[in-house]
Write a protein that holds these residues in place. Structure first.
Motif: not given
Length: 358
Positions: A53-55, A61-76
């Motif tokens: 996981l990467v945020l 001041s927003a804590p994050y706006c983009y959440r990256l999760q490890r997955g088998r393939k790239a998808c939204f």
């Protein structure tokens, strides 16, 4: 432009809730290092990282706006919206069909969420109580000597050669096959309001630009836009920067670091943003923008014919590659399935969309 009568998405007089902010987007990527390298060059800041996981955040001041999760393939995967109170969060859990229970959020920002699935299958997280972060330092907009004004004397313009600071997440654009059902769901349950709708020659909607209902408080022209397509797909997301020099510097930095340009610089017609689009390592488009329109609840919905010329006021016209779908076996299967089942989709409509935007 004249209005046309059709079954458009329309503001709800009594939505389930009125969301207050587009909080974050959720992506899965097989290579988090590569994804982060592009996003940092684009201007986002890593604020949390683990193996899976990467945020990432902007300078606000927003804590994050983009959440990256490890997955088998790239998808939204989906998107998150914030509501103003825990009572509204509980109401979403009780009132929206298929909603999860209210549950704690396990990442560093904390808070609680309800997980929904929209009619096109995208994950929608409704959140409340996330901890704000201290804003990061960022430069002010550059003063300009324009129209005879002399605001900058003995002070050359020298913005730093670095990725532009992202102020915040602005909007996301999604393609959907079930256009009416999906756009109606966001209006009915989240209180989104259509600002402008692009219409095909038969009067059916091609794109709906939808804003938050913040009543008298001005809101971005759109936080979510939905486009008629053949399957649920991510189109692009947009991130606000401080001024046009930030957009230009972003273009220089991203070019020099070898990333692929998609379209820009130009100024949109609907929304008026000055824009520049870039593709991440998997071809997904990310937009730098500044100077977007702000609307209150009093602004009526506009209806406009859909044309390629409706995309920008100046700059390069939208290239055909910008809307060209990724062809794959799964995309072809989705196309055939949705042609059979979606009331909003037909072969004739697909041909019209390809002629207008392809």
């Amino acid at each position: 432009m004249t209005s046309m009568t059709t079954n458009q998405p329309a503001r709800s007089l009594s939505p389930t809730v009125r969301v207050q902010r587009l909080a974050f987007l959720i992506f899965e990527r097989p290579d988090l290092d590569l994804a982060v390298r592009f996003l940092v060059d684009f201007g986002l800041e890593v604020c949390f990282r683990s193996d899976d996981l990467v945020l990432l955040r902007g300078v606000g001041s927003a804590p994050y706006c983009y959440r990256l999760q490890r997955g088998r393939k790239a998808c939204f995967v989906g998107l998150g919206f914030e509501v103003a109170s825990s009572a509204e969060l509980a109401h979403v859990a009780n009132a929206v069909p298929g909603a999860s229970d209210v549950e704690p959020i396990s990442d560093h920002a904390g808070g609680h969420r309800v997980i929904l699935t929209d009619p096109s299958g995208f994950r929608v997280e409704i959140v409340h109580g996330q901890a704000c972060e201290p804003a990061l330092a960022n430069r002010d907009a550059l003063p300009l000597n324009i129209n005879g004004g002399s605001v900058r004397i003995d002070a050359p313009q020298r913005p730093p050669v670095q990725p532009p600071e992202i102020l915040r997440l602005g909007h996301v654009v999604l393609e959907v096959a079930d256009f009416q059902r999906t756009s109606g769901w966001y209006c009915e349950h989240l209180g989104l309001v259509p600002s402008d709708v692009l219409l095909l020659p038969d009067g059916s909607p091609a794109v709906a630009f939808m804003r938050l209902d913040l009543r008298a408080q001005p809101a971005d022209h759109h936080s979510l836009a939905l486009a008629q397509g053949f399957a649920p797909l991510y189109s692009h997301s947009a991130y606000e920067v401080v001024d046009t020099d930030a957009i230009g510097m972003g273009q220089r930095v991203l070019h020099e670091r070898g990333w692929k340009h998609a379209w820009g610089v130009g100024r949109h017609i609907l929304g008026s943003q000055i824009f520049d689009y870039w593709r991440d390592p998997w071809g997904d488009k990310h937009e730098h923008y500044c100077d977007g329109d702000l609307y209150t609840i009093d602004r009526p919905t506009g209806f406009h014919p859909a044309t390629r010329d409706a995309m920008s006021q100046w700059g390069q016209k939208m290239p055909p590659s910008f809307t060209k779908p990724k062809l794959s076996l799964s995309a072809i299967i989705a196309l055939i399935r949705n042609l059979r089942r979606s009331p909003d989709l037909s072969l004739r409509k697909l041909v019209t969309l390809a002629r207008l935007f392809g």
